[in-house]
Design a protein around this motif. Sequence first.
Motif, mmCIF file in Angstrom:
data_model
loop_
_atom_site.group_PDB
_atom_site.id
_atom_site.type_symbol
_atom_site.label_atom_id
_atom_site.label_comp_id
_atom_site.label_asym_id
_atom_site.label_seq_id
_atom_site.Cartn_x
_atom_site.Cartn_y
_atom_site.Cartn_z
ATOM 1 N N ALA A 1 0.906 -1.265 0.026
ATOM 2 C CA ALA A 1 0.052 0.050 -0.048
ATOM 3 C C ALA A 1 0.978 1.284 0.100
ATOM 4 O O ALA A 1 0.497 2.280 -0.762
ATOM 5 N N ALA B 1 -5.821 -2.977 -4.483
ATOM 6 C CA ALA B 1 -5.038 -1.938 -4.691
ATOM 7 C C ALA B 1 -4.981 -1.254 -6.162
ATOM 8 O O ALA B 1 -4.976 -0.052 -6.171
ATOM 9 N N THR C 1 -6.702 1.364 -0.055
ATOM 10 C CA THR C 1 -6.311 -0.075 -0.122
ATOM 11 C C THR C 1 -6.040 -0.659 1.204
ATOM 12 O O THR C 1 -6.439 -1.707 1.394
#
Length: 299
Positions: A26, A278, A243
């Motif tokens: 992330a 993501a 995310t």
Amino acid sequence: MDETLDASYRFCGEIARREARNFYHAFRLLPPEPQRAMCALYAFMRHADDLADGDEPAAEKETALVAWRRDLDDALEGRPPAWPGLAALVDTVQRTSIPPSLLHEVIDGVEMDVVPRRFANFDELADYCHHVASAVGLCCIHIWGFDSDDGRAERLAERCGLALQLTNILRDVKEDASRGRIYLPEDDLRRFDVDPRDLLADRPSEPLRRLLTEYAGRAYAYYEEAAGLVPLVDPVGRPVLLTIVGIYQALLDEIVRRDYDVLSARASVPGWRKLAIALRSLPARYVGRNAPAKSDLVS
């Protein structure tokens, strides 16, 4: 950036790359400067956790954390850092205006786990969650940039931390109980007629399922409330927030899908789904030219 500071950031980056797993991928959704800052913050937290989670006697751990708190203050006051990652952390604090009190609250949270304790009620558990999760989230929004909106962003970051930590608690019920750490409050265990020994069984009892169902509902409610934080965070930080929250909500979904059987096996989110979460955060929300390639996210 001078060589010493650059080396400190590299040191923190290596720790994040090695230890952060979900979080590190992330972080890579961020441009270089906030990415380095997130690694510095993570390395600080990781080191504090390691000091509290070792096999040493509790007294030794407490002594080590007292020294760690002193090292942090010394570095913040301009004295030579005693740990290689502190130079990067201090630079991050100065660049992003993270209140040092939040870093001390993180250490307070780590200290709460040195000697296993029981929580009498949800208010006590929420205070613990603030120290180990929400305080971290408040540091993060300083790194990403945010519009406080008269304190609303900070309140929502608090709720987000609660949601994430409750998800962790649900996932790790058996593992934590085996280490003497029972986070579900005593009044809720009594209310649902759950014996602490039930947390070590091979399968959850029906009373335990009902208790876990209630806590999952609380977590979902906090996730829903925390969704209001996204537009208050600067655009560059939104993908990493989306995310992290997306992965943890997916973990909670998996716990529910298993009908709250968190005792026979540890719930997890497969790598392909983390990648999808993501990538889904990027197209409409990512601002700037530093978005990572898809191949970077799967490495």
